[in-house]
Design an enzyme around this catalytic site. Structure first.
Site, PDB file in Angstrom:
ATOM      1  N   GLY A  52      60.068  76.790  -7.897  1.00  0.00           N
ATOM      2  CA  GLY A  52      59.756  76.090  -6.699  1.00  0.00           C
ATOM      3  C   GLY A  52      61.585  75.362  -7.106  1.00  0.00           C
ATOM      4  O   GLY A  52      62.163  75.505  -6.063  1.00  0.00           O
ATOM      5  N   ASP A 107      62.904  71.315  -9.744  1.00  0.00           N
ATOM      6  CA  ASP A 107      62.574  71.457  -8.019  1.00  0.00           C
ATOM      7  C   ASP A 107      62.935  69.513  -8.029  1.00  0.00           C
ATOM      8  O   ASP A 107      63.716  69.373  -7.274  1.00  0.00           O
ATOM      9  CB  ASP A 107      61.719  71.748  -7.476  1.00  0.00           C
ATOM     10  CG  ASP A 107      60.556  71.709  -7.357  1.00  0.00           C
ATOM     11  OD1 ASP A 107      60.185  70.902  -8.593  1.00  0.00           O
ATOM     12  OD2 ASP A 107      59.572  72.525  -7.122  1.00  0.00           O
ATOM     13  N   ASP A 110      59.128  63.892  -9.982  1.00  0.00           N
ATOM     14  CA  ASP A 110      58.352  62.691  -8.922  1.00  0.00           C
ATOM     15  C   ASP A 110      58.026  61.449  -9.947  1.00  0.00           C
ATOM     16  O   ASP A 110      59.374  60.602 -10.315  1.00  0.00           O
ATOM     17  CB  ASP A 110      57.567  63.871  -8.747  1.00  0.00           C
ATOM     18  CG  ASP A 110      55.980  63.237  -7.614  1.00  0.00           C
ATOM     19  OD1 ASP A 110      56.215  61.683  -7.824  1.00  0.00           O
ATOM     20  OD2 ASP A 110      55.767  63.466  -7.780  1.00  0.00           O
ATOM     21  N   LYS A 138      61.806  61.139  -6.067  1.00  0.00           N
ATOM     22  CA  LYS A 138      61.602  60.347  -5.880  1.00  0.00           C
ATOM     23  C   LYS A 138      61.296  58.853  -6.744  1.00  0.00           C
ATOM     24  O   LYS A 138      60.609  59.292  -7.755  1.00  0.00           O
ATOM     25  CB  LYS A 138      59.785  60.669  -4.966  1.00  0.00           C
ATOM     26  CG  LYS A 138      59.808  61.098  -3.749  1.00  0.00           C
ATOM     27  CD  LYS A 138      58.256  61.709  -4.085  1.00  0.00           C
ATOM     28  CE  LYS A 138      58.196  62.959  -3.441  1.00  0.00           C
ATOM     29  NZ  LYS A 138      56.322  63.227  -2.883  1.00  0.00           N
ATOM     30  N   VAL A 160      57.005  66.467   0.523  1.00  0.00           N
ATOM     31  CA  VAL A 160      57.703  67.338   1.280  1.00  0.00           C
ATOM     32  C   VAL A 160      58.176  68.626   0.829  1.00  0.00           C
ATOM     33  O   VAL A 160      57.370  69.340  -0.301  1.00  0.00           O
ATOM     34  CB  VAL A 160      59.617  66.568   0.488  1.00  0.00           C
ATOM     35  CG1 VAL A 160      59.957  65.283   1.810  1.00  0.00           C
ATOM     36  CG2 VAL A 160      59.992  66.455  -0.319  1.00  0.00           C
ATOM     37  N   ASP A 166      56.113  73.396  -2.099  1.00  0.00           N
ATOM     38  CA  ASP A 166      55.246  73.899  -1.349  1.00  0.00           C
ATOM     39  C   ASP A 166      54.291  73.001  -1.731  1.00  0.00           C
ATOM     40  O   ASP A 166      54.220  71.519  -1.896  1.00  0.00           O
ATOM     41  CB  ASP A 166      54.525  74.931  -2.846  1.00  0.00           C
ATOM     42  CG  ASP A 166      53.916  74.535  -3.908  1.00  0.00           C
ATOM     43  OD1 ASP A 166      54.631  73.412  -4.771  1.00  0.00           O
ATOM     44  OD2 ASP A 166      53.374  74.409  -3.751  1.00  0.00           O
TER      45      ASP A 166
HETATM   46  P1  IMP Z   1      56.340  65.298 -11.695  1.00  0.00           P
HETATM   47  O1  IMP Z   1      55.410  66.304 -12.901  1.00  0.00           O
HETATM   48  O2  IMP Z   1      55.491  64.127 -10.808  1.00  0.00           O
HETATM   49  O3  IMP Z   1      57.756  64.755 -12.214  1.00  0.00           O
HETATM   50  O4  IMP Z   1      56.072  66.557 -10.947  1.00  0.00           O
HETATM   51  C1  IMP Z   1      56.529  67.089 -10.606  1.00  0.00           C
HETATM   52  C2  IMP Z   1      56.826  68.585  -9.352  1.00  0.00           C
HETATM   53  O5  IMP Z   1      55.189  68.340  -8.976  1.00  0.00           O
HETATM   54  C3  IMP Z   1      57.478  69.595  -8.933  1.00  0.00           C
HETATM   55  O6  IMP Z   1      57.860  70.455  -9.731  1.00  0.00           O
HETATM   56  C4  IMP Z   1      56.908  69.839  -7.700  1.00  0.00           C
HETATM   57  O7  IMP Z   1      55.851  70.926  -8.186  1.00  0.00           O
HETATM   58  C5  IMP Z   1      55.412  68.458  -7.227  1.00  0.00           C
HETATM   59  N1  IMP Z   1      56.158  67.634  -6.255  1.00  0.00           N
HETATM   60  C6  IMP Z   1      56.462  66.641  -6.274  1.00  0.00           C
HETATM   61  N2  IMP Z   1      56.544  66.208  -5.582  1.00  0.00           N
HETATM   62  C7  IMP Z   1      56.696  66.893  -4.580  1.00  0.00           C
HETATM   63  C8  IMP Z   1      56.741  66.992  -3.233  1.00  0.00           C
HETATM   64  O8  IMP Z   1      57.021  66.136  -2.344  1.00  0.00           O
HETATM   65  N3  IMP Z   1      56.953  68.170  -2.896  1.00  0.00           N
HETATM   66  C9  IMP Z   1      56.266  68.941  -2.870  1.00  0.00           C
HETATM   67  N4  IMP Z   1      56.213  69.333  -4.743  1.00  0.00           N
HETATM   68  C10 IMP Z   1      56.149  68.105  -5.187  1.00  0.00           C
HETATM   69 MG    MG Z   2      55.102  72.860  -7.161  1.00  0.00          MG
END
Ligand code: IMP
Ligand code: MG
Length: 189
Positions: A52, A107, A110, A138, A160, A166
């Site tokens: 991403g 990218d 979250d 986020k 998003v 993606d």
């Molecule tokens: P985390 O481990 O929950 O912080 O998520 C990180 C990963 O989740 C990112 O690198 C993205 O690949 C995916 N991700 C989280 N939210 C979104 C979104 O809104 N759109 C697309 N990919 C997301």
């Molecule tokens: Mg992803």
């Protein structure tokens, strides 16, 4: 701020344009300037997470006028397409990180689980310093206390897509960041 409608051919899949091309370009230049200032005199190791980060990374590094090396790590979360699951490393770092000034690029921040796992892995390699840059964050879903050093934009708790992000591996090529339509979320592909 009124929501900008997506281009005609994407109206069935994209709810709205959240961040347009020009706004992204301007913010990426600001991030690059901040990084350039903070890392002045250093020889950077940029570690980007696949897949991403690709458009963001390409734009960002071209505006950082410092010596650097670039490497990638692959991390995938096996879950549904819009909800995170278990993390698996799909590509390891190839360059030496020990005693390097590392800039980790992702990218979107979250829940923070991805960056938590990657930061722990990188710290075990004993870099001289480690800073983190994310295009988007986020805030509402954070479960890990991960402070990113450079953040492009904060986005609401909506799924998003575009500019690298993606849904089910699609939409990474869109030049803007948009909100995916609920109706475009299908079963697993
Ligand atoms: P985390 O481990 O929950 O912080 O998520 C990180 C990963 O989740 C990112 O690198 C993205 O690949 C995916 N991700 C989280 N939210 C979104 C979104 O809104 N759109 C697309 N990919 C997301
Ligand atoms: Mg992803």
């Amino acid at each position: 701020m009124a929501a900008t409608p997506p281009p005609e051919h994407l109206r069935d899949e994209v709810e709205s344009v959240l961040i347009g091309e020009a706004e992204i370009a301007a913010r990426v230049r600001e991030l690059a300037a901040d990084i350039e200032r903070d890392f002045a005199g250093k020889d950077l190791l940029v570690v980007a997470l696949l897949t991403g980060t690709v458009p963001f990374l390409a734009d960002l590094i071209r505006h950082i006028a410092l010596p650097m090396r670039l490497d990638f790590m692959g991390v995938s979360s096996y879950g549904s397409s819009t909800a995170p699951g278990e993390l698996v490393f799909t590509k390891e770092l190839r360059l030496e990180a020990r005693d390097r000034d590392v800039l980790l690029v992702d990218d979107i921040l979250d829940t923070g689980k991805t960056l938590r796992a990657v930061i722990d892995k990188l710290n075990a390699l004993q870099p001289r310093s480690l800073k983190t840059c994310v295009l988007l964050e986020k805030k509402s879903r954070r479960t890990e206390a991960i402070p990113a050093d450079y953040i492009g934009f904060e986005v609401p708790d909506e799924f998003v897509i575009g500019y690298g992000l993606d849904y089910a591996e699609r939409y990474r090529n869109l030049p803007f960041i948009g909100v995916l339509k609920e109706s475009a979320v299908s079963g697993e592909q």
